[in-house]
Design an enzyme around this catalytic site. Structure first.
Site, PDB file in Angstrom:
ATOM      1  N   GLY A   1       0.789  -1.299   0.085  1.00 26.57           N
ATOM      2  CA  GLY A   1       0.016   0.054  -0.107  1.00 26.57           C
ATOM      3  C   GLY A   1       0.832   1.210  -0.036  1.00 26.57           C
TER       4      GLY A   1
ATOM      5  N   ARG B   1      13.217   3.203  -0.096  1.00 22.08           N
ATOM      6  CA  ARG B   1      13.100   4.503   0.673  1.00 22.08           C
ATOM      7  C   ARG B   1      12.102   4.679   1.579  1.00 22.08           C
ATOM      8  NH1 ARG B   1      12.696   9.049  -3.422  1.00 22.08           N
ATOM      9  NH2 ARG B   1      14.865   9.323  -3.181  1.00 22.08           N
TER      10      ARG B   1
ATOM     11  N   LEU C   1       9.468   6.460   3.367  1.00 22.69           N
ATOM     12  CA  LEU C   1       8.920   7.661   3.152  1.00 22.69           C
ATOM     13  C   LEU C   1       8.465   8.506   4.393  1.00 22.69           C
ATOM     14  CD1 LEU C   1       6.084   6.121   0.752  1.00 22.69           C
ATOM     15  CD2 LEU C   1       8.380   7.025   0.262  1.00 22.69           C
TER      16      LEU C   1
ATOM     17  N   PRO D   1       9.968   8.127   8.157  1.00 24.95           N
ATOM     18  CA  PRO D   1      10.576   7.177   9.474  1.00 24.95           C
ATOM     19  C   PRO D   1      10.022   6.913  10.775  1.00 24.95           C
ATOM     20  CG  PRO D   1      12.169   8.838   8.584  1.00 24.95           C
ATOM     21  CD  PRO D   1      10.686   9.094   8.135  1.00 24.95           C
TER      22      PRO D   1
ATOM     23  N   THR E   1       6.240   6.937  10.959  1.00 25.02           N
ATOM     24  CA  THR E   1       5.195   6.075  11.114  1.00 25.02           C
ATOM     25  C   THR E   1       5.747   4.550  10.441  1.00 25.02           C
ATOM     26  OG1 THR E   1       4.899   6.872   8.655  1.00 25.02           O
ATOM     27  CG2 THR E   1       3.546   7.808  10.250  1.00 25.02           C
TER      28      THR E   1
ATOM     29  N   LYS F   1       9.625   0.655  -0.809  1.00 28.80           N
ATOM     30  CA  LYS F   1       9.109  -0.816  -0.646  1.00 28.80           C
ATOM     31  C   LYS F   1       8.368  -0.847   0.564  1.00 28.80           C
ATOM     32  CE  LYS F   1      13.071  -2.976  -1.713  1.00 28.80           C
ATOM     33  NZ  LYS F   1      14.237  -3.740  -2.140  1.00 28.80           N
TER      34      LYS F   1
ATOM     35  N   VAL G   1       7.250  -1.907   4.397  1.00 30.19           N
ATOM     36  CA  VAL G   1       7.613  -2.444   6.036  1.00 30.19           C
ATOM     37  C   VAL G   1       6.804  -2.989   6.914  1.00 30.19           C
ATOM     38  CG1 VAL G   1       9.670  -0.860   5.839  1.00 30.19           C
ATOM     39  CG2 VAL G   1       7.462   0.052   6.838  1.00 30.19           C
TER      40      VAL G   1
ATOM     41  N   GLU H   1       4.784  -5.478   6.796  1.00 27.66           N
ATOM     42  CA  GLU H   1       4.765  -6.971   7.077  1.00 27.66           C
ATOM     43  C   GLU H   1       6.364  -7.393   7.396  1.00 27.66           C
ATOM     44  OE1 GLU H   1       0.825  -8.182   4.852  1.00 27.66           O
ATOM     45  OE2 GLU H   1       2.560  -8.378   3.589  1.00 27.66           O
TER      46      GLU H   1
HETATM   47 MO1  MOS Z   1      -2.275  -8.089   4.550  1.00 24.43          MO
HETATM   48  S1  MOS Z   1      -2.488  -9.991   5.347  1.00 24.43           S
HETATM   49  O1  MOS Z   1      -2.405  -8.465   2.818  1.00 24.43           O
HETATM   50  O2  MOS Z   1      -3.379  -7.097   5.136  1.00 24.43           O
END
Ligand code: MOS
Length: 732
Positions: free
Chosen positions: A511, A615, A617, A619, A621, A688, A690, A692
């Site tokens: 996201g 990067r 976006l 640090p 959050t 990218k 972070v 998960e």
């Molecule tokens: Mo994540 S498990 O794709 O909200």
């Protein structure tokens, strides 16, 4: 905008706003209780009624009779919807079991009715008057039993083989063959699933709590056999999701059906006891890992098989995903085996696949390092690979795993770890350190946004992107501020509404990067629109301090926008870079624990995560996401477990007293370091994910620390003290 060549220098690289640790712009709304969550939309529409969901009391079988008469006659009751009177329902793309069951029952607490009444109490009281007769049949609930009966490979993911695993493993001088288990887990987010539905003729609006607005709008339309344009989902604030709200669920469907039947707006929240058995779960796994290596620690064979169970049509938990990519080794075997089990649907929970997969793999790596007499950091480092091990022509876009591990070891004081387990003692405490690699793939998803510039120089961003507590509002505002050259207080962000352009949504840690890339694309267009309006060449225009200028000409954005304002909309589309390059994120996790020598109580003393994820976006959050994930990882290591009743087929611990998660007092000291990194292959943002990554590997690092403290290896999560108490070293 099509993103199909590596990102070049662009306005984001200025890092005037992006990359700064700014506070959440939605923070004040949340801390003052003014951020409206789905169940609190009291002002959204008048005349709201309440729905109470009835869950099936059996796991498998049929409803033979439902007597609604007493409930219908109860005070305040407006409607009762069951499969019998709901009319034909289609199925959303992602739902395995029906969201309104009956007469067939597919799993325990599958919704079989909704009772709608004028008040919540009336709806609940009437629900208890509904009499249901069942013909129960024998379900299958036991994964270990199904495995013993000899499951074949799953259809969904065939075995992946490279070289000759069996031969290479048999020939390896040093071998490990071990089996690990992970339990079923429940997302247990703070805000239970909730929806308020209101019909206006043949249109329906649903205020809900959902991570993926576009998917779920389509799914609700399909379920109700309606055109998608007539369904609107609104979900600006979400009290946690962790994957449990990726999909359309019972609350939204039954709110819509209840509202149609009652001819009034209806709101529905799933009660906490419904969450474990009605909503999706992270499926339990049994994982067999075999590693063969030379005496000097080079992996020659690596095999990982994972067994899990799901309803018919469901997918396996892909716990072997990371093993295809994390370490070198010429001979490889990975595969999933799937049992059909009559439990609630197994589906995504934060870092599906990698989170449980690394819980096993990273203990196995620790065990193997010990067999080799090597330091666990070194063992991982010498088996690093900069290419996809099953396809040498496919390099990683950016891979700094070893850098994460080495910096982590240095900062954590890894040198102070005793290589001999059970030998460090501080009073009553056995003290140990453990580490693990973190790995999670970086996925990119098309994402759209609309950006408007008004006569006051205010930039408004609209996208159906969601903020599940991650910081989406803030990083989207930072992106727009950077691109348009305005201050943060000149940016307004509006999210979570299917009336806005479809975004990547919040899932799979895609996201942040994908949605901001969509905002970037829309802002590139808006910059062109602004430049064109005032007759400038957009390639030379500089957007700074609320002005746009070239050479000696300067116009304020407010003036450029004029009375009517300017608007631009675009979608970032991703080409095949993610196929040509392996895009992944990496971490080194380090944990120190104390284990009470007499009682076996585990206390996490210190944690460190070093992350390489493109990067960063924001640090602040990003750090919050990682420390939240580290906390979740401690839960996965020590306490989180849905307890299955194997006779009746349901999860017994259905509240937050019985389903335990860590609290602040359990986690005294956490640190997060982000490596300075950009990834030109991931998007124009060069970022990218972070969210998960922060979870992946943590539980194994805790497990390895417990081993280092005690000398007792536990391969079954969660590591509760009943599993090792009688094996602790004698108390002196
Ligand atoms: Mo994540 S498990 O794709 O909200």
């Amino acid at each position: 905008m099509k993103f199909d060549t590596p990102a070049t220098t662009n306005p984001i690289d200025q890092m005037q706003v992006v990359g700064h640790p700014l506070n959440r712009i939605d923070g004040p709304l949340k801390t003052t209780g003014r951020a409206p969550y789905a169940y609190e939309r009291h002002d959204a529409v008048p005349n709201q009624a309440y729905g109470y969901v009835i869950g099936a009391a059996i796991a498998k079988g049929r409803i033979t009779a439902m007597d609604l008469s007493a409930a219908r006659a109860a005070p305040g009751v407006l409607a009762i919807v069951t499969a019998e009177n709901a009319g034909p329902l289609g199925k959303g793309n992602y739902n395995v079991a029906k969201l309104l069951g009956g007469p067939e029952v597919e799993h325990y607490h599958q919704a079989i009715a909704i009772v709608v009444a004028a008040t919540f109490e009336q709806a609940r009281a009437a629900a208890y008057l509904v009499k249901v007769d069942y013909a129960e049949s024998q379900g299958a609930f036991d994964l270990a039993g199904a495995k013993a009966a000899g499951l074949g490979p799953s259809q969904a993911t065939p075995d992946a083989r490279v070289g000759d695993f069996a031969h290479a493993f048999a020939a390896a001088p040093v071998q490990l063959d071990a089996t690990y288990t992970t339990p079923d887990q429940s997302h247990s987010m703070m805000e239970p699933h909730a929806s308020l539905a209101a019909w206006d003729g043949d249109r329906v609006v649903v205020w809900t709590s959902n991570q993926m607005i576009d998917w779920s709008t389509g799914d609700l339309a399909r379920t109700l056999n309606m055109p998608k344009e007539k369904v609107r989902l609104i979900s600006p604030f979400i009290g946690g999701g962790f994957g449990g709200k990726l999909w359309l669920r019972t609350d939204a469907v039954l709110a819509a059906l209840g509202a149609r039947a009652a001819r009034r707006p209806v709101k529905v929240a799933l009660t906490r006891p419904l969450i474990p058995n009605n909503t999706t779960r992270r499926a339990a796994t049994i994982q067999r890992i075999r590693i063969g290596a030379t005496q000097d620690g080079k992996i020659s064979a690596i095999g990982h098989e994972s067994w899990s169970g799901n309803l018919l049509g469901g997918h396996p938990e892909n716990a072997v995903e990371q093993t295809r990519l994390l370490y070198a080794g010429a001979n490889r075997l990975t595969g999933t085996r799937l049992a059909q089990l009559d439990l609630t649907e197994g589906n995504s929970m934060r870092a599906p696949g990698e989170a449980p997969g690394l819980m096993a793999l990273e203990i196995a790596m620790d065990e193997m390092a010990e067999k080799l007499g090597m330091d666990p950091v070194e063992f991982r480092a010498i088996n690093d690979t900069q290419v996809d091990p099953s396809n040498p022509d496919r390099p990683f876009s950016r891979r700094q795993l070893v850098e994460c591990l080495r910096l982590g070891a240095e900062r954590f004081g890894w040198v102070g770890r005793s290589a001999r387990p059970g030998t460090r003692r501080e009073g009553q405490w056995l003290v140990g350190m453990g580490m693990a690699s973190g790995f999670r793939n970086n996925v990119v998803m098309r994402s759209g946004a609309r950006v408007r510039l008004d006569g006051q120089g205010v930039v408004t961003v609209e996208t159906d992107m969601t903020d599940i507590g991650t910081g989406s509002y803030t990083i989207i505002a930072q992106t727009a501020a950077e691109m348009m050259g305005v201050a943060m207080d000149k940016v307004v962000v509006r999210l979570g509404d299917s009336a806005f352009p479809a975004s990547a949504g919040s899932g799979g840690q895609w996201g942040g990067n994908s949605s901001t890339a969509g905002v970037y694309a829309a802002c590139v267009k808006l910059r062109e629109t602004v430049a064109q309006k005032i007759g400038l060449n957009s390639a030379d225009a500089v957007f700074e301090d609320g002005q746009v200028r070239t050479g000696n000409r300067q116009v304020s954005l407010a003036e450029a926008a004029g009375e009517s304002g300017l608007v631009a909309e675009d979608t970032i589309e991703f080409g095949d870079l993610a196929k040509r390059f392996q895009e992944s994120t990496f971490a080194g996790h380090f944990v120190e624990v104390g284990v009470d020598a007499a009682t076996g109580e585990v206390r996490v003393r210190r944690m460190l995560a070093v992350c390489a994820a493109g990067r960063i976006l924001n640090p602040k959050t990003a750090r919050s996401q990682v420390i939240g994930a580290m906390t979740m990882g401690v839960g996965g290591a020590l306490v989180e477990e849905l307890a299955l009743d194997k006779r009746r087929g349901f999860f017994v611990n259905h509240d937050l007293a019985g389903y335990e998660v860590p609290v602040h007092a359990d986690i005294p000291h956490q640190e997060v370091i982000f490596l300075d990194e950009v990834d030109e292959m991931s998007s124009p943002m060069k970022a990218k994910g972070v969210g998960e990554l922060g979870l992946c590997g943590v539980a194994a690092a805790v497990a390895n620390a417990i081993y280092n403290a005690t000398g007792v290896r536990v391969r079954d999560y969660p590591i509760t003290l009943d599993k090792y108490l009688d094996r602790l070293p004698e108390v002196a």
